[in-house]
Scaffold this motif. Sequence first.
Motif, PDB file in Angstrom:
ATOM      1  N   THR A 140      71.086  10.728   1.361  1.00  0.00           N
ATOM      2  CA  THR A 140      69.489  11.970   1.418  1.00  0.00           C
ATOM      3  C   THR A 140      69.378  12.810   1.043  1.00  0.00           C
ATOM      4  O   THR A 140      68.989  13.944   0.993  1.00  0.00           O
ATOM      5  CB  THR A 140      69.226  12.492   3.297  1.00  0.00           C
ATOM      6  OG1 THR A 140      68.947  10.490   3.908  1.00  0.00           O
ATOM      7  CG2 THR A 140      68.847  13.546   3.779  1.00  0.00           C
ATOM      8  N   LEU A 141      70.758  13.508   1.151  1.00  0.00           N
ATOM      9  CA  LEU A 141      71.135  14.993  -0.100  1.00  0.00           C
ATOM     10  C   LEU A 141      70.900  14.479  -0.909  1.00  0.00           C
ATOM     11  O   LEU A 141      69.818  15.445  -1.554  1.00  0.00           O
ATOM     12  CB  LEU A 141      72.363  15.495   0.705  1.00  0.00           C
ATOM     13  CG  LEU A 141      73.388  16.652  -0.554  1.00  0.00           C
ATOM     14  CD1 LEU A 141      72.348  17.857   0.274  1.00  0.00           C
ATOM     15  CD2 LEU A 141      74.236  16.294  -0.034  1.00  0.00           C
ATOM     16  N   TYR A 142      70.741  13.580  -2.233  1.00  0.00           N
ATOM     17  CA  TYR A 142      70.490  13.456  -3.092  1.00  0.00           C
ATOM     18  C   TYR A 142      69.630  13.182  -3.222  1.00  0.00           C
ATOM     19  O   TYR A 142      68.698  14.046  -4.061  1.00  0.00           O
ATOM     20  CB  TYR A 142      71.102  11.575  -3.583  1.00  0.00           C
ATOM     21  CG  TYR A 142      72.799  12.409  -3.859  1.00  0.00           C
ATOM     22  CD1 TYR A 142      73.094  12.787  -4.983  1.00  0.00           C
ATOM     23  CD2 TYR A 142      74.015  10.597  -3.492  1.00  0.00           C
ATOM     24  CE1 TYR A 142      74.860  12.888  -5.029  1.00  0.00           C
ATOM     25  CE2 TYR A 142      74.876  11.167  -4.339  1.00  0.00           C
ATOM     26  CZ  TYR A 142      75.276  12.106  -4.805  1.00  0.00           C
ATOM     27  OH  TYR A 142      76.671  11.724  -4.994  1.00  0.00           O
ATOM     28  N   LEU A 143      68.125  12.741  -2.271  1.00  0.00           N
ATOM     29  CA  LEU A 143      67.454  12.625  -2.302  1.00  0.00           C
ATOM     30  C   LEU A 143      66.734  14.300  -2.468  1.00  0.00           C
ATOM     31  O   LEU A 143      65.212  14.159  -3.452  1.00  0.00           O
ATOM     32  CB  LEU A 143      66.349  12.066  -1.302  1.00  0.00           C
ATOM     33  CG  LEU A 143      64.945  11.744  -0.760  1.00  0.00           C
ATOM     34  CD1 LEU A 143      64.291  10.766  -2.221  1.00  0.00           C
ATOM     35  CD2 LEU A 143      65.219  10.715  -0.308  1.00  0.00           C
ATOM     36  N   LEU A 144      67.287  15.060  -1.564  1.00  0.00           N
ATOM     37  CA  LEU A 144      66.593  16.490  -1.293  1.00  0.00           C
ATOM     38  C   LEU A 144      66.983  17.050  -3.106  1.00  0.00           C
ATOM     39  O   LEU A 144      66.169  18.021  -3.351  1.00  0.00           O
ATOM     40  CB  LEU A 144      67.236  16.973  -0.598  1.00  0.00           C
ATOM     41  CG  LEU A 144      65.913  16.844   0.785  1.00  0.00           C
ATOM     42  CD1 LEU A 144      67.460  17.282   2.616  1.00  0.00           C
ATOM     43  CD2 LEU A 144      65.085  17.195   1.748  1.00  0.00           C
ATOM     44  N   ILE A 145      67.798  16.646  -2.939  1.00  0.00           N
ATOM     45  CA  ILE A 145      68.740  17.504  -4.723  1.00  0.00           C
ATOM     46  C   ILE A 145      66.789  17.185  -5.863  1.00  0.00           C
ATOM     47  O   ILE A 145      66.750  18.166  -6.158  1.00  0.00           O
ATOM     48  CB  ILE A 145      69.666  17.274  -4.932  1.00  0.00           C
ATOM     49  CG1 ILE A 145      70.702  17.596  -3.678  1.00  0.00           C
ATOM     50  CG2 ILE A 145      70.143  18.028  -6.289  1.00  0.00           C
ATOM     51  CD1 ILE A 145      72.242  17.661  -4.076  1.00  0.00           C
ATOM     52  N   LEU A 146      66.965  15.753  -5.135  1.00  0.00           N
ATOM     53  CA  LEU A 146      66.617  15.224  -6.679  1.00  0.00           C
ATOM     54  C   LEU A 146      64.481  15.869  -6.654  1.00  0.00           C
ATOM     55  O   LEU A 146      63.881  16.053  -7.375  1.00  0.00           O
ATOM     56  CB  LEU A 146      65.699  13.997  -6.319  1.00  0.00           C
ATOM     57  CG  LEU A 146      64.998  12.891  -7.785  1.00  0.00           C
ATOM     58  CD1 LEU A 146      65.808  13.347  -8.850  1.00  0.00           C
ATOM     59  CD2 LEU A 146      65.064  11.390  -7.309  1.00  0.00           C
ATOM     60  N   ILE A 147      64.156  16.239  -5.897  1.00  0.00           N
ATOM     61  CA  ILE A 147      62.955  16.413  -4.656  1.00  0.00           C
ATOM     62  C   ILE A 147      62.726  17.744  -5.978  1.00  0.00           C
ATOM     63  O   ILE A 147      62.363  18.608  -6.114  1.00  0.00           O
ATOM     64  CB  ILE A 147      62.743  16.863  -4.166  1.00  0.00           C
ATOM     65  CG1 ILE A 147      62.612  14.976  -3.229  1.00  0.00           C
ATOM     66  CG2 ILE A 147      61.629  17.203  -3.024  1.00  0.00           C
ATOM     67  CD1 ILE A 147      62.444  14.712  -1.624  1.00  0.00           C
ATOM     68  N   ALA A 148      63.947  18.654  -5.215  1.00  0.00           N
ATOM     69  CA  ALA A 148      64.052  20.346  -5.591  1.00  0.00           C
ATOM     70  C   ALA A 148      63.831  20.575  -6.984  1.00  0.00           C
ATOM     71  O   ALA A 148      63.337  21.264  -7.689  1.00  0.00           O
ATOM     72  CB  ALA A 148      65.665  21.026  -4.597  1.00  0.00           C
TER      73      ALA A 148
END
Length: 44
Positions: A20-28
């Motif tokens: 989930t953290l990687y997904l949020l970083i990718l979106i940002a």
Amino acid sequence: MMNVSLFSLVFISKNQIINTLYLLILIAISLASEWFIRKYNWML
């Protein structure tokens, strides 16, 4: 038996948090890069 299932549950939840953290970083990163591209092209 209980320790093995508890360990696997903790491992799965930590793995899910990391994903989930990687997904949020990718979106940002994608939103920031889109903003910079629009600003560079004077579209913003």
